[in-house]
Design a protein around this motif. Structure first.
Motif, PDB file in Angstrom:
ATOM      1  N   GLU A 217      -6.669 -14.180  11.251  1.00 28.11           N
ATOM      2  CA  GLU A 217      -5.589 -13.651  12.087  1.00 28.11           C
ATOM      3  C   GLU A 217      -6.009 -12.374  12.810  1.00 28.11           C
ATOM      4  O   GLU A 217      -5.882 -12.244  14.002  1.00 28.11           O
TER       5      GLU A 217
ATOM      6  N   CYS B 117      -5.182 -11.012   3.237  1.00 28.42           N
ATOM      7  CA  CYS B 117      -5.789  -9.944   4.026  1.00 28.42           C
ATOM      8  C   CYS B 117      -5.063  -8.628   3.801  1.00 28.42           C
ATOM      9  O   CYS B 117      -3.855  -8.530   4.061  1.00 28.42           O
TER      10      CYS B 117
ATOM     11  N   ALA C 280      -5.160  -6.086   5.539  1.00 26.69           N
ATOM     12  CA  ALA C 280      -4.781  -5.469   6.807  1.00 26.69           C
ATOM     13  C   ALA C 280      -3.508  -6.087   7.375  1.00 26.69           C
ATOM     14  O   ALA C 280      -2.602  -5.381   7.800  1.00 26.69           O
ATOM     15  N   CYS C 281      -3.374  -7.412   7.358  1.00 29.34           N
ATOM     16  CA  CYS C 281      -2.221  -8.044   8.004  1.00 29.34           C
ATOM     17  C   CYS C 281      -1.429  -8.951   7.062  1.00 29.34           C
ATOM     18  O   CYS C 281      -0.396  -9.474   7.435  1.00 29.34           O
TER      19      CYS C 281
HETATM   20 ZN    ZN Z   1      -5.827 -10.010   8.592  1.00 27.65          ZN
END
Ligand code: ZN
Ligand code: ADP
Ligand code: ZN
Length: 843
Positions: free
Chosen positions: A550, A588, A590-591
């Motif tokens: 993503e 993830c 991060a997201c």
């Molecule tokens: Zn991510």
């Protein structure tokens, strides 16, 4: 001629009580030697090359090596006394000490750093060193003659698992207790403590022999018979021994003795009489280390006679040795270089010298040792890092005592105490693993071995199918001799090499993950014919990095500027530079997406996928992750040799020198990452790697094939590899090296500047480069530049490259200038804690 050191004082001098001082090498990175005073009572005991115990600083007590003995008190400090003497004979020989000084000079480090790298830990003692009972010593059963102090130590060790040297000192209430520890080590009652207890497991047999003084002259033996006459059972034992070991024919036979159980198992001898004879000191019991290597396959090794080609090569080598000290044997893979080496070793031993056989890789020693054992038996010592410290100390002592005359080992064997070397063999001389990068000394074992041979007037034979450009240049210019073998041994042919264009195969939907249809079919075919396959991929782990589909997030090491590799078997992300590891995240960070994908592929993935794609494959993997345990190399290789496994997947380890009879296919899964490497040696390295790994196929009757997968089959390197055209590779390379100023025409020194603060590292490198430029000239200094991996273990890196033209540079002066520039840099307040490392002849 043995060159062991001896420093004996005439007895009358000792009586006069002259004050002697000893300069010692401490195993620490100190710029100079320290001087200690020899107590009068030790005047006779301290010799150059032996270890003594000294106090360093206010607390530390450690062992160090005596480098020189003289009568000059140090001018600027009060010399402390030497506390104790560990060795009555040198454990470092004169030529060795000279070599160590050369290493320190040439590779720009301290003598202490060399000693520290050279000595096995079990020979480097300090007050914190610990001892334990020898795993094969049983104080209740084994009859050893012990001094009362030694008995006390053994008793204490039966109560405690380990004792420090300080404990022993307290126990015995004396200062010079080291001799008792040493004596117990010699009697194999104790060993220096090792954390990992499974590391030390030599196979030993209990043996007996007649005590030395009884066999020295016949009168003594006769006398003994008379003495034993009233004890017929004991006499029986003695006669039985003499029957089995005809000492009267050759008294040297007694030295080897016989296995104790040969006597105890014989029905008409009494075990208690045997033990009584031992107690009386008539018989002497000793342990003999038989062999640390599995001997299961040895029966397969038939004695060999050299083929015509081999015999010719051997004669040529001996012929060239008459004029030259160094010769290169350039023989194609499978030409039978090993047998030529073995023959030359035999030849060298006949004239009485020692031999060092250097190999670049432990995996290789596993195969070659069996072969050598068969020929050289107990004269053969083996030396590498998978051995425990005690085992390495044993090899060290065995070379000093003359027990080992041939040593086969990796890089660090150049530190061993040879003193009568007549031949050095450097197999696979082109291998970059001969160079140590970190820590100091940053030495190249090839160059060091050449110097060692030079210092001891020994000959050196380098061997390779793909010589390094530098070595071949030395042959071409006539400095070194050159002997060639252009044919494989016997009927074996060099393998056919086929390129598979993975880009095209992808379009044709003919890629099964990382395997082309062609490679898969070829593997399947060989396995169905009961043949074997080696697959090479130059990365370990499952995938070199992972990435979020993503948001493209890629996990990086906290301490280094590299991505973390994914290791599937323990579901970990791991840094290959510092060892940092963490669990593989589920989604993830991060997201939050759950679409983490692994990118690229390593050996683990190759293994995994092949198992799925070809269930008939018994795959074994050989890389850093699967060879951590002591015997894992041997196991993996033995399983493959015996056919328990039929596919071997691995990193560089599978490319070098291995010899398997049934391997008829070698696959290189991804050639592209090897070619596109930013380094002046990239082309040479790629050639060597492809030719070497291909060289594993078709070494006996079965014809071999090689499949190389690449996205770019038109790369010129492939043409050279396929036609085995070393000459054209060499000519191309030497031309470029000359034009662009690289070795062998210049010497390179890489200076690496490290600091936790990126700006500090950068500024320090700028200042250093400027100073170096002023000293050495503008042409000679390149950089500073930021290396590709710019941070390792939390330190930011900068590099300055120095190129010194070979013809016109005084190397010693230039190195002095470099050392001075580094020294001056660190005097500046801003840069005092900057770390600067000089890497001479970087790999
Ligand atoms: Zn991510
Ligand atoms: P290289 O080191 O040049 O690649 P090796 O020394 O491993 O080649 O030899 C290749 C193969 O040929 C090995 O399997 C070896 O056992 C066999 N071989 C070599 N010389 C002889 C010989 N004189 N007699 C029988 N077999 C030999
Ligand atoms: Zn790291």
């Amino acid at each position: 001629m043995s060159e062991l050191l001896n420093f004996n004082y005439p007895p009358e001098q000792a009586v006069e009580r002259i004050t002697f001082f000893a300069d010692v090498i401490l195993p620490l990175p100190l710029p100079k030697l320290y001087t200690y005073r020899i107590p009068f009572e030790m005047n006779d005991e301290v010799v150059v090359g032996a270890r003594v115990i000294v106090q360093f600083g206010s607390k530390k007590v450690l062992s160090c090596i005596v480098a020189e003995i003289h009568q000059n008190a140090p001018a600027d400090y009060q010399a402390k006394y030497i506390l104790d003497v560990l060795d009555d004979k040198p454990i470092i020989t004169t030529p060795q000490l000279r070599l160590f000084k050369w290493i320190a000079d040439y590779y720009m480090c301290t003598l202490g750093e060399v000693i520290n790298a050279a000595l096995p830990a079990a020979l480097k003692l300090s007050s914190e060193s610990r001892i334990q009972l020898h795993p094969h010593y049983n104080p209740e059963e084994d009859e050893l003659i012990l001094a009362p102090q030694e008995e006390k130590i053994i008793y204490a060790l039966q109560q405690n698992q380990a004792l420090t040297f300080t404990d022993v000192g307290n126990l015995l209430q004396i200062k010079s207790y080291h001799k008792f520890i040493k004596s117990l080590i010699q009697k194999e009652a104790i060993i220096i403590y090792e954390q990992v207890s499974d590391k030390f497991s030599p196979k030993v047999v209990k043996k007996v022999r007649i005590s030395e003084h009884f066999v020295q002259d016949e009168g003594m033996l006769e006398e003994l018979f008379n003495q034993l006459a009233p004890q017929p059972k004991q006499l029986d034992v003695l006669l039985n021994y003499l029957q089995k070991v005809p000492v009267h024919q050759d008294i040297h036979l007694n030295y080897k003795g016989i296995a104790k159980n040969e006597l105890t198992n014989s029905p008409h001898l009494s075990a208690s009489s045997i033990n009584t004879l031992i107690k009386k000191g008539v018989l002497e019991q000793f342990d003999q280390v038989v062999s640390r290597f599995p001997v299961e396959h040895q029966h397969k090794l038939l004695p060999m006679t050299l083929s015509e080609h081999q015999a010719k090569a051997k004669d040529e080598i001996l012929g060239q040795f008459k004029e030259k000290d160094t010769v290169l044997l350039h023989g194609v893979t499978g030409s039978g270089k090993t047998e030529v080496y073995i023959d030359l070793i035999k030849h060298a031993l006949e004239s009485g010298g020692q031999v060092l056989y250097l190999l670049p890789e432990i995996a290789l020693t596993a195969q070659i040792v069996q072969r050598l054992m068969k020929v050289f038996g107990e004269k053969l010592g083996v030396y590498h890092s998978k051995f425990s410290d005690n085992e390495r100390a044993e090899v060290w002592q065995g070379i000093l005592s003359g027990r080992f005359q041939v040593v086969v080992g990796v890089r660090s064997s150049v530190f061993l105490p040879f003193h009568d070397l007549s031949l050095v063999i450097i197999d696979e001389e082109h291998e970059s693993s001969y160079k140590q990068y970190d820590p100091a000394p940053r030495y190249n074992a090839r160059e060091t071995a050449l110097m060692m041979a030079h210092l001891q007037s020994a000959k050196t034979l380098l061997g390779s199918a793909t010589p390094s450009v530098e070595t071949y240049y030395n042959c071409k210019t006539g400095r070194w001799g050159l002997v060639e073998m252009t044919k494989r041994f016997g009927e074996a042919q060099l393998p056919d090499i086929e390129l598979v264009n993975t880009r095209e195969e992808q379009h044709r939907k003919n890629m099964h993950s990382h395997f082309s249809g062609k490679l898969l079919t070829a593997i399947e075919e060989r396995l169905s014919r009961k043949e074997q396959v080696i697959l090479f991929q130059n990365r370990r782990g499952y995938a070199p990095f992972i990435s979020c589909d993503e948001c493209s997030w890629i996990p990086k090491c906290k301490h280094c500027a590299v991505s973390l590799s994914y290791h599937k078997y323990n579901n970990e992300l791991r840094c290959h530079y510092c060892g940092y590891h963490e669990r593989m995240p589920h989604d993830c960070p991060a997201c939050g997406a759950t679409t983490l994908k692994s990118m690229g592929f390593g050996t683990e993935k190759v293994e995994d996928e092949l198992k799925l794609l070809l269930p008939s494959a018994d795959v074994q993997r050989m890389d850093l992750d699967t060879t951590k345990k002591k015997n894992s190399y041997q196991q993996i290789i033995a399983d493959f040799e015996t056919g328990k496994t039929n596919v071997l997947v691995g990193t560089q380890m599978v490319t070098k020198g291995l010899d398997f009879e049934h391997v008829s296919l070698v696959g290189i899964l991804n050639a592209d990452t090897i070619i596109n490497f930013p380094d002046f040696r990239a082309h040479e390295r790629a050639y060597q790697l492809f030719v070497q790994v291909s060289g594993r196929a078709g070494r006996k009757e079965k014809p071999g094939a090689v499949i190389i997968q690449t996205r770019d089959p038109l790369q010129p390197i492939f043409r050279k590899v396929r036609s085995n055209d070393y000459q054209s590779l060499y000519e191309h390379e030497i031309d470029e090296r000359m034009r662009f100023g690289y070795p062998p025409f210049v010497r390179m020194i890489k200076v690496i500047v490290k600091h936790a603060d990126e700006r500090v590292a950068e500024n320090a490198a700028i200042v250093l480069a400027k100073d170096l430029t002023d000293r050495l000239g503008k042409q000679q200094v390149l950089g500073p530049e930021v290396p590709y991996i710019f941070k390792i273990r939390n330190l930011f890196l900068q590099e300055v490259h120095i190129k010194l033209p070979r013809e016109t540079t005084n190397l010693r002066t230039a190195k002095g200038q470099i050392a001075q520039a580094i020294f001056n840099l660190k005097l500046l307040p801003d840069f005092k804690d900057v770390r600067v490392v000089a890497d001479v002849d970087p790999a």
